[in-house]
Design an enzyme around this catalytic site. Structure first.
Site, PDB file in Angstrom:
ATOM      1  N   ARG A   6       0.805  -1.217   0.000  1.00 51.02           N
ATOM      2  CA  ARG A   6       0.000   0.000   0.000  1.00 51.02           C
ATOM      3  C   ARG A   6       0.844   1.275   0.000  1.00 51.02           C
ATOM      4  O   ARG A   6       0.571   2.216  -0.751  1.00 51.02           O
ATOM      5  CB  ARG A   6      -0.934   0.003   1.212  1.00 51.02           C
ATOM      6  CG  ARG A   6      -1.922   1.162   1.252  1.00 51.02           C
ATOM      7  CD  ARG A   6      -2.992   1.043   0.192  1.00 51.02           C
ATOM      8  NE  ARG A   6      -2.655   1.672  -1.085  1.00 51.02           N
ATOM      9  CZ  ARG A   6      -3.089   1.227  -2.246  1.00 51.02           C
ATOM     10  NH1 ARG A   6      -3.850   0.164  -2.336  1.00 51.02           N
ATOM     11  NH2 ARG A   6      -2.743   1.843  -3.363  1.00 51.02           N
TER      12      ARG A   6
ATOM     13  N   LYS B  48       3.149  24.888  -2.435  1.00 49.08           N
ATOM     14  CA  LYS B  48       1.850  24.292  -2.101  1.00 49.08           C
ATOM     15  C   LYS B  48       1.932  22.777  -2.243  1.00 49.08           C
ATOM     16  O   LYS B  48       1.350  22.166  -3.130  1.00 49.08           O
ATOM     17  CB  LYS B  48       0.755  24.887  -2.986  1.00 49.08           C
ATOM     18  CG  LYS B  48       0.552  26.382  -2.740  1.00 49.08           C
ATOM     19  CD  LYS B  48      -0.467  26.971  -3.679  1.00 49.08           C
ATOM     20  CE  LYS B  48      -0.625  28.473  -3.438  1.00 49.08           C
ATOM     21  NZ  LYS B  48      -1.588  29.100  -4.367  1.00 49.08           N
TER      22      LYS B  48
ATOM     23  N   LYS C 271       5.890  39.019  -0.614  1.00 49.49           N
ATOM     24  CA  LYS C 271       4.490  38.912  -1.029  1.00 49.49           C
ATOM     25  C   LYS C 271       3.675  40.039  -0.403  1.00 49.49           C
ATOM     26  O   LYS C 271       4.217  40.896   0.308  1.00 49.49           O
ATOM     27  CB  LYS C 271       3.960  37.530  -0.650  1.00 49.49           C
ATOM     28  CG  LYS C 271       4.725  36.400  -1.345  1.00 49.49           C
ATOM     29  CD  LYS C 271       4.328  35.045  -0.835  1.00 49.49           C
ATOM     30  CE  LYS C 271       2.962  34.627  -1.330  1.00 49.49           C
ATOM     31  NZ  LYS C 271       2.941  34.383  -2.796  1.00 49.49           N
TER      32      LYS C 271
ATOM     33  N   GLU D  91       6.214  40.148  -5.375  1.00 47.53           N
ATOM     34  CA  GLU D  91       4.893  39.910  -5.944  1.00 47.53           C
ATOM     35  C   GLU D  91       4.200  41.249  -6.184  1.00 47.53           C
ATOM     36  O   GLU D  91       4.111  42.082  -5.275  1.00 47.53           O
ATOM     37  CB  GLU D  91       4.074  39.063  -4.967  1.00 47.53           C
ATOM     38  CG  GLU D  91       2.656  38.779  -5.409  1.00 47.53           C
ATOM     39  CD  GLU D  91       1.893  38.012  -4.340  1.00 47.53           C
ATOM     40  OE1 GLU D  91       1.980  36.777  -4.321  1.00 47.53           O
ATOM     41  OE2 GLU D  91       1.229  38.666  -3.500  1.00 47.53           O
TER      42      GLU D  91
ATOM     43  N   ASP E 173       1.029  38.881 -10.380  1.00 52.95           N
ATOM     44  CA  ASP E 173       0.069  38.011  -9.706  1.00 52.95           C
ATOM     45  C   ASP E 173      -1.360  38.337 -10.119  1.00 52.95           C
ATOM     46  O   ASP E 173      -1.846  39.452  -9.891  1.00 52.95           O
ATOM     47  CB  ASP E 173       0.224  38.149  -8.187  1.00 52.95           C
ATOM     48  CG  ASP E 173      -0.644  37.156  -7.430  1.00 52.95           C
ATOM     49  OD1 ASP E 173      -0.681  35.985  -7.830  1.00 52.95           O
ATOM     50  OD2 ASP E 173      -1.290  37.568  -6.448  1.00 52.95           O
TER      51      ASP E 173
END
Length: 291
Positions: free
Chosen positions: A101, A136, A168, A198, A219
């Site tokens: 598995r 992410k 950011k 950004e 962005d």
């Protein structure tokens, strides 16, 4: 593609993941199959896709039992069709089923990421724009998932918070503006480290250029806005690299690339993909203990 992910961290993770699954023991296998039973199993793809994670699957089986024989029949990066046998595993039936598995979970996920990445890369064929991933990723699986992106033909963005400055929107708010953020970062980092900012508007692009950003991210801009921003950046500072990001899909990625950006970052490569359907089938080799 060469896999260079063998390290103490991966081995420790595999041991922990096996322990999570096995617990006090594989009770079904113990109670249904004699201890000495041996088998030869085949691992096969149940749908078309790109294979990634073969060395990881092998490491899982060898961690369960070093005497198991793992024979890969394709290499990572191979394009396979439904029904293709991609590997064989031979040895103790107990040990094969114990590792099945986890090995399949990793193979399926990594192959799914590689397949997703290749679909984006194919759309960009003929263009120089580079496709990259993001942070992410699944906690604990970043190294493997970023490896799968490379197998699929993409490239990696930064691996973590430590290897590049990426300013950011919240950093900009906290620092009091783009210029202040870049100035403070530049004063505190090695000269070899880059600064990416950004931006969400042309005015922010202009501020980032004036403040000396090395990479400017556009962005969630419109195609018209990105085209104008790229022209501005390349006319004033040709050495500055331009990245596009934000809700990039297979339908929009080529149009974004055609605006002239150097890089497109796509989070969905590692957070919105379908695992490739891969299965293991057991074929009995010989029986268990005599008597």
């Amino acid at each position: 593609m060469m896999f260079n992910g063998y390290n103490d961290s991966l081995v420790q993770n595999i041991r922990a993941w096996l322990q999570e699954d096995i617990g006090s023991g594989d009770i079904t296998t113990w109670t249904t199959i004699e201890e000495g039973h041996e088998s030869k199993a085949v691992i096969h793809a149940k749908e078309d896709g790109i294979i990634a994670g073969m060395p990881v699957a092998e490491l899982v089986f060898r961690t369960v039992d070093p005497s198991l024989t793992f024979n890969p029949l394709v290499q990572d990066g191979a394009i396979v069709r439904k029904g293709t046998i991609i590997a064989e595993v031979e040895g103790s039936t107990h040990r094969i089923l114990t590792g099945e598995r986890l090995a399949l979970n990793l193979l399926q996920r990594l192959s799914g990421i590689a397949t997703k990445t290749r679909s984006f890369v194919d759309v960009l064929e003929g263009l120089s724009t580079r496709l990259v991933d993001t942070r992410k990723t699944t906690p604990g699986h970043r190294m493997l998932e970023k490896y799968a992106v490379r197998v699929g033909g993409g490239a990696n963005h930064r691996f973590g918070l430590y290897d590049a400055v990426m300013i950011k929107d919240n950093h900009i708010k906290g620092a009091g503006g783009i210029s202040q953020a870049i100035s403070r970062a530049r004063a505190n980092i090695p000269h070899t480290m880059t600064i990416e900012v950004e931006t969400e508007s042309l005015s922010q692009v202009e501020e980032a250029l004036t403040a000396g950003a090395d990479i400017i991210m556009l962005d969630n801009m419109s195609l018209e806005g990105m085209t104008e921003a790229v022209q501005l950046i390349k006319s004033r500072s040709p050495h500055v690299r331009v990245e596009a990001s934000g809700n990039v899909s297979l339908e929009t990625v080529r149009g974004i690339a055609e605006t002239g950006v150097d890089v497109i970052s796509v989070g969905r490569l590692t957070y919105s993909f379908a695992s490739l359907d891969i299965s293991l089938d057991l074929n009995a080799k010989k029986g268990g203990a005599e008597g």
